[in-house]
Design a protein around this motif. Structure first.
Motif, PDB file in Angstrom:
ATOM      1  N   LYS A   1       0.903  -1.327  -0.026  1.00 55.12           N
ATOM      2  CA  LYS A   1       0.016  -0.030  -0.081  1.00 55.12           C
ATOM      3  C   LYS A   1       0.894   1.180  -0.056  1.00 55.12           C
ATOM      4  O   LYS A   1       0.607   2.230  -0.741  1.00 55.12           O
ATOM      5  CB  LYS A   1      -0.810  -0.113   1.153  1.00 55.12           C
ATOM      6  CG  LYS A   1      -2.089   1.102   1.379  1.00 55.12           C
ATOM      7  CD  LYS A   1      -2.967   0.719   2.512  1.00 55.12           C
ATOM      8  CE  LYS A   1      -3.832   1.908   2.705  1.00 55.12           C
ATOM      9  NZ  LYS A   1      -4.514   1.869   3.910  1.00 55.12           N
ATOM     10  N   GLU A   2       1.815   1.472   0.881  1.00 55.22           N
ATOM     11  CA  GLU A   2       2.802   2.427   0.879  1.00 55.22           C
ATOM     12  C   GLU A   2       3.609   2.481  -0.256  1.00 55.22           C
ATOM     13  O   GLU A   2       3.728   3.674  -0.714  1.00 55.22           O
ATOM     14  CB  GLU A   2       3.759   2.213   2.246  1.00 55.22           C
ATOM     15  CG  GLU A   2       3.049   2.343   3.420  1.00 55.22           C
ATOM     16  CD  GLU A   2       2.526   3.500   3.737  1.00 55.22           C
ATOM     17  OE1 GLU A   2       3.095   4.486   3.501  1.00 55.22           O
ATOM     18  OE2 GLU A   2       1.402   3.581   4.618  1.00 55.22           O
ATOM     19  N   ILE A   3       4.188   1.613  -0.936  1.00 54.35           N
ATOM     20  CA  ILE A   3       4.622   1.489  -2.076  1.00 54.35           C
ATOM     21  C   ILE A   3       3.830   2.074  -3.250  1.00 54.35           C
ATOM     22  O   ILE A   3       4.549   2.912  -4.029  1.00 54.35           O
ATOM     23  CB  ILE A   3       5.374   0.167  -2.478  1.00 54.35           C
ATOM     24  CG1 ILE A   3       6.569   0.014  -1.449  1.00 54.35           C
ATOM     25  CG2 ILE A   3       6.080   0.197  -3.947  1.00 54.35           C
ATOM     26  CD1 ILE A   3       7.052  -1.542  -1.523  1.00 54.35           C
ATOM     27  N   LYS A   4       2.797   1.808  -3.190  1.00 52.51           N
ATOM     28  CA  LYS A   4       1.601   2.064  -4.389  1.00 52.51           C
ATOM     29  C   LYS A   4       1.467   3.756  -4.334  1.00 52.51           C
ATOM     30  O   LYS A   4       1.632   4.350  -5.032  1.00 52.51           O
ATOM     31  CB  LYS A   4       0.362   1.439  -4.114  1.00 52.51           C
ATOM     32  CG  LYS A   4      -0.369   1.430  -5.163  1.00 52.51           C
ATOM     33  CD  LYS A   4      -1.778   0.625  -4.977  1.00 52.51           C
ATOM     34  CE  LYS A   4      -2.573   0.906  -6.173  1.00 52.51           C
ATOM     35  NZ  LYS A   4      -4.003   0.310  -6.007  1.00 52.51           N
ATOM     36  N   PHE A   5       1.504   4.171  -2.978  1.00 53.44           N
ATOM     37  CA  PHE A   5       1.317   5.503  -2.944  1.00 53.44           C
ATOM     38  C   PHE A   5       2.688   6.281  -3.249  1.00 53.44           C
ATOM     39  O   PHE A   5       2.522   7.270  -3.980  1.00 53.44           O
ATOM     40  CB  PHE A   5       1.115   5.866  -1.253  1.00 53.44           C
ATOM     41  CG  PHE A   5       1.081   7.384  -0.989  1.00 53.44           C
ATOM     42  CD1 PHE A   5      -0.360   7.911  -0.853  1.00 53.44           C
ATOM     43  CD2 PHE A   5       2.001   8.210  -0.602  1.00 53.44           C
ATOM     44  CE1 PHE A   5      -0.459   9.222  -0.733  1.00 53.44           C
ATOM     45  CE2 PHE A   5       1.861   9.468  -0.344  1.00 53.44           C
ATOM     46  CZ  PHE A   5       0.766  10.008  -0.200  1.00 53.44           C
ATOM     47  N   ILE A   6       3.813   5.761  -2.898  1.00 50.13           N
ATOM     48  CA  ILE A   6       5.068   6.334  -3.293  1.00 50.13           C
ATOM     49  C   ILE A   6       5.092   6.477  -4.638  1.00 50.13           C
ATOM     50  O   ILE A   6       5.441   7.719  -5.283  1.00 50.13           O
ATOM     51  CB  ILE A   6       6.535   5.800  -2.667  1.00 50.13           C
ATOM     52  CG1 ILE A   6       6.035   5.828  -1.144  1.00 50.13           C
ATOM     53  CG2 ILE A   6       7.536   6.188  -3.246  1.00 50.13           C
ATOM     54  CD1 ILE A   6       6.998   5.126  -0.412  1.00 50.13           C
ATOM     55  N   GLU A   7       4.889   5.326  -5.445  1.00 53.56           N
ATOM     56  CA  GLU A   7       4.854   5.385  -6.894  1.00 53.56           C
ATOM     57  C   GLU A   7       4.117   6.233  -7.586  1.00 53.56           C
ATOM     58  O   GLU A   7       4.204   6.769  -8.415  1.00 53.56           O
ATOM     59  CB  GLU A   7       4.732   3.947  -7.503  1.00 53.56           C
ATOM     60  CG  GLU A   7       5.930   2.946  -7.048  1.00 53.56           C
ATOM     61  CD  GLU A   7       6.963   3.213  -7.650  1.00 53.56           C
ATOM     62  OE1 GLU A   7       7.123   3.587  -8.997  1.00 53.56           O
ATOM     63  OE2 GLU A   7       8.053   3.104  -6.971  1.00 53.56           O
ATOM     64  N   ARG A   8       2.693   6.424  -7.024  1.00 56.14           N
ATOM     65  CA  ARG A   8       1.996   7.180  -7.611  1.00 56.14           C
ATOM     66  C   ARG A   8       2.085   8.698  -7.560  1.00 56.14           C
ATOM     67  O   ARG A   8       1.688   9.500  -8.251  1.00 56.14           O
ATOM     68  CB  ARG A   8       0.609   6.875  -6.970  1.00 56.14           C
ATOM     69  CG  ARG A   8      -0.761   7.677  -7.536  1.00 56.14           C
ATOM     70  CD  ARG A   8      -1.965   7.104  -6.986  1.00 56.14           C
ATOM     71  NE  ARG A   8      -3.094   7.652  -7.354  1.00 56.14           N
ATOM     72  CZ  ARG A   8      -4.375   7.814  -6.760  1.00 56.14           C
ATOM     73  NH1 ARG A   8      -4.407   6.867  -5.725  1.00 56.14           N
ATOM     74  NH2 ARG A   8      -5.315   8.547  -7.323  1.00 56.14           N
ATOM     75  N   PHE A   9       2.613   8.956  -6.410  1.00 52.69           N
ATOM     76  CA  PHE A   9       2.776  10.783  -6.124  1.00 52.69           C
ATOM     77  C   PHE A   9       4.151  10.943  -6.293  1.00 52.69           C
ATOM     78  O   PHE A   9       4.535  12.056  -6.005  1.00 52.69           O
ATOM     79  CB  PHE A   9       2.039  11.015  -4.776  1.00 52.69           C
ATOM     80  CG  PHE A   9       0.761  10.767  -4.790  1.00 52.69           C
ATOM     81  CD1 PHE A   9      -0.187  11.571  -5.502  1.00 52.69           C
ATOM     82  CD2 PHE A   9      -0.072   9.600  -4.104  1.00 52.69           C
ATOM     83  CE1 PHE A   9      -1.728  11.287  -5.503  1.00 52.69           C
ATOM     84  CE2 PHE A   9      -1.163   9.617  -4.067  1.00 52.69           C
ATOM     85  CZ  PHE A   9      -2.131  10.271  -4.737  1.00 52.69           C
ATOM     86  N   LYS A  10       5.147  10.404  -6.318  1.00 52.44           N
ATOM     87  CA  LYS A  10       6.719  10.590  -6.234  1.00 52.44           C
ATOM     88  C   LYS A  10       6.862  11.650  -7.319  1.00 52.44           C
ATOM     89  O   LYS A  10       7.700  12.560  -7.072  1.00 52.44           O
ATOM     90  CB  LYS A  10       7.538   9.442  -6.473  1.00 52.44           C
ATOM     91  CG  LYS A  10       7.669   8.915  -7.830  1.00 52.44           C
ATOM     92  CD  LYS A  10       8.390   7.554  -7.828  1.00 52.44           C
ATOM     93  CE  LYS A  10       8.470   6.886  -9.269  1.00 52.44           C
ATOM     94  NZ  LYS A  10       9.221   5.826  -9.096  1.00 52.44           N
ATOM     95  N   ALA A  11       6.360  11.695  -8.487  1.00 45.80           N
ATOM     96  CA  ALA A  11       6.463  12.901  -9.383  1.00 45.80           C
ATOM     97  C   ALA A  11       5.696  14.298  -9.318  1.00 45.80           C
ATOM     98  O   ALA A  11       5.996  15.072  -9.523  1.00 45.80           O
ATOM     99  CB  ALA A  11       5.989  12.260 -10.743  1.00 45.80           C
ATOM    100  N   ARG A  12       4.712  14.221  -8.159  1.00 45.06           N
ATOM    101  CA  ARG A  12       4.061  15.259  -7.625  1.00 45.06           C
ATOM    102  C   ARG A  12       4.711  16.065  -6.862  1.00 45.06           C
ATOM    103  O   ARG A  12       4.878  15.624  -5.644  1.00 45.06           O
ATOM    104  CB  ARG A  12       2.569  14.932  -7.619  1.00 45.06           C
ATOM    105  CG  ARG A  12       1.885  14.546  -8.539  1.00 45.06           C
ATOM    106  CD  ARG A  12       0.302  14.348  -8.123  1.00 45.06           C
ATOM    107  NE  ARG A  12      -0.509  13.328  -8.945  1.00 45.06           N
ATOM    108  CZ  ARG A  12      -1.679  13.205  -8.686  1.00 45.06           C
ATOM    109  NH1 ARG A  12      -2.347  13.661  -7.854  1.00 45.06           N
ATOM    110  NH2 ARG A  12      -2.369  12.208  -9.743  1.00 45.06           N
ATOM    111  N   ALA A  13       5.068  17.412  -7.047  1.00 48.08           N
ATOM    112  CA  ALA A  13       5.744  18.427  -6.072  1.00 48.08           C
ATOM    113  C   ALA A  13       4.882  18.656  -4.965  1.00 48.08           C
ATOM    114  O   ALA A  13       5.198  18.779  -3.877  1.00 48.08           O
ATOM    115  CB  ALA A  13       6.122  19.723  -6.679  1.00 48.08           C
TER     116      ALA A  13
END
Length: 540
Positions: free
Chosen positions: A270-282
């Motif tokens: 769940k945490e990795i999915k969140f990181i992958e999803r939002f890592k490109a958003r400032a």
């Protein structure tokens, strides 16, 4: 009494112990368990000082005496079994040796001129022997040997004339007579018959010292131990209670660890999915960084280490006739010893007969008569129609060719079988990967037994005759064998001293007695309930 303090030990490339700690206290009776090669025998050697840990300490309290029984009994010859057992009792055995030498000298006419000196010395030595309780010691030594099924004749016979299995019993008797503060017993149940095994259980129940043992007999473990120490992956883990409690506790711990692992894996995903999803958003940078740091700090839960369980399934055996084997008026003797006189007996299809009887009652002889390994002196042994017989004999392991590998041995027996099929068979019986390239010469007793069994069961007979099939097998392989034989549709006749095996597989009991065969419908459990004893010759 004995402490293992942060010990580490490496054997070649294998790490046996990694900063492991355990203790053995007075009154504790510990079962040492773990997969083959985990380091059980190495642990015994470190406690006795035959081996040293690479790191850490093995601490034995001052003045504590240790008796160690191992499978490697060494050479024994030149003395009677009873003298060999008494030799383990310290000073008194030295005095007994001198007393025996003086008795021989007094009876020697060539030493008549020294008779007065010999008589005087004999009096002194005899007084010292009495003072040390020597005469009582011989009685106790004979009592222990009798408990381990020695006849009076065998006790007085040169120990060098005994087979390896009986020499093992002599070595075990030495330790039991010694009654040290601590007993270390490495597979004491291996070469014992059922009567001896039950006697040993009772002896150890009355022993007030500390005990650490290994055994592949679960019933024996359950009755003797009050604590388990498990060796697994370099660690030592203690469990209070008998073997059954340990098994249940270990299974529960595994389930809990698996559930923890799965919960953590779900959370991580769940945490990795969140990181992958939002890592490109400032706009989410702070949250992403926070979660990355959180993941870095988490202690990862490991999945439980599952022991590799072997399993074997029978191909269907061809159906035999209803009468599988008939014995009529069978007489058999060895020299002056009568084994059978006018024996009549029938085994029917799908019966699973276990054969019980005291030592010398003729259990193995009955199996040999049925398999044609020996002929009756009189009478007839007749196999029924369409009977295809498979025989597991103790000597079968000695017939394996030492220089042939496991795989070559299987190919020799089944030249038309596909390689994949033979590799699958080898894997079922615990020979996976490169283990099929081991030569038969280097196989342990358990490995040889597994190979012989694999050969016997690949093209299944419809009548299995088994003489002590569980000797040398570890608990996991025994369980595999019981599970496989439970599904077997053919007929069985077998001898075993393993009560778990007897209870799980028998549906008829043949008890050999001096008066003839007593037959009991129902299996071993019903036999015990009906007779009130677990083996012929033993009464509750």
């Amino acid at each position: 009494m004995i402490r293992l303090d942060n010990i580490s030990k490496q054997n070649g490339r294998q790490l046996l112990f990694i900063e492991a700690s355990a203790a053995l206290q007075r009154g504790e009776k510990i079962g040492l368990v773990g997969p083959n090669g985990a380091g059980k025998s190495t642990l015994f050697r470190m406690i006795t000082g035959q081996d040293q840990p690479d790191e850490g300490l093995v601490l034995v309290d001052r003045g504590v005496t240790i008796g160690f029984f191992s499978q490697d009994v060494g050479e024994m010859a030149g003395r009677s079994a009873v003298a060999e057992v008494m030799d383990g009792a310290g000073d008194v055995s030295t005095v007994a040796g001198e007393l025996a030498a003086l008795e021989a000298a007094l009876a020697n006419p060539d030493q008549a001129d020294q008779m007065d000196a010999l008589i005087e010395r004999f009096g002194e030595v005899q007084a010292r022997f009495e003072e040390l309780g020597g005469y009582a010691l011989e009685g106790r030594a004979r009592e222990v040997l009798n408990g381990l099924s020695f006849s009076q004749e065998m006790m007085d016979k040169d120990v060098g004339a005994l087979s390896g299995g009986w020499k093992m019993r002599v070595a075990l008797a030495r330790i039991l007579l010694m009654r040290p503060d601590v007993m270390l017993l490495d597979e004491p149940s291996n070469h014992l018959d059922l009567e001896s095994l039950i006697w040993l259980e009772e002896f150890l129940a009355g022993y007030d010292g500390a005990l650490m043992l290994t055994s592949h007999d679960r019933e024996f473990m359950n009755r003797v131990i009050n604590k388990v120490i498990e060796i697994d992956g370099g660690t030592l883990t203690a469990f209070s209670g008998d073997y059954e409690f340990y098994e249940a506790q270990r299974a529960m711990n595994e389930r809990q660890q698996q559930a923890q692992f799965e919960r953590q894996q779900a959370m991580l995903a769940k945490e990795i999915k969140f990181i992958e999803r939002f890592k490109a958003r400032a706009s989410h940078a702070a949250q992403v960084q926070s979660r990355v740091k959180k993941l870095e700090k988490i202690d990862r839960v490991e999945p439980p280490k599952r022991r590799q369980a072997v399993s074997f399934e029978f191909s269907p055996a061809p159906r035999s006739g209803e009468d599988v084997v008939t014995l009529r008026g069978v007489h058999k003797r060895y020299g002056s010893r009568v084994i059978y006189e006018g024996l009549d007996f029938l085994v029917r299809r799908r019966e699973r007969c276990c054969v019980l009887g005291t030592n010398g009652a003729g259990k193995s002889t009955l199996l040999k008569l049925i398999t044609g390994d020996t002929e009756p002196d009189e009478g007839r042994v007749v196999l029924g129609g369409s009977v295809k017989l498979g025989y597991f004999a103790q000597h079968a392991m000695e017939l394996l060719e030492g220089e042939r590998t496991v795989f070559q041995t299987l190919e020799d027996n089944f030249p038309l079988a596909a390689q994949g099929s033979l590799r699958a068979l080898a894997g079922c019986f615990g020979f996976s990967g490169d283990e099929v390239e081991k030569t038969c010469r280097v196989l342990s007793g358990g490995e040889k037994a597994r190979l012989v069994m694999a050969i016997m069961l690949y093209d299944p007979p419809n009548f299995l005759v088994l003489d002590e099939p569980t000797n040398h097998l570890d608990m996991a392989t025994k369980e595999m064998l019981i599970a496989a034989l439970s599904q077997y549709e053919g007929t069985m006749l077998f001898v075993s001293h393993d009560r778990h095996f007897l209870a799980a597989l028998s549906n008829r009991v043949l008890e050999l007695t001096p008066e003839g065969i007593h037959q009991y419908g129902g299996g071993y459990t019903e036999y015990v309930a009906r007779t009130g004893h677990e083996a012929p010759g033993l009464h509750k």
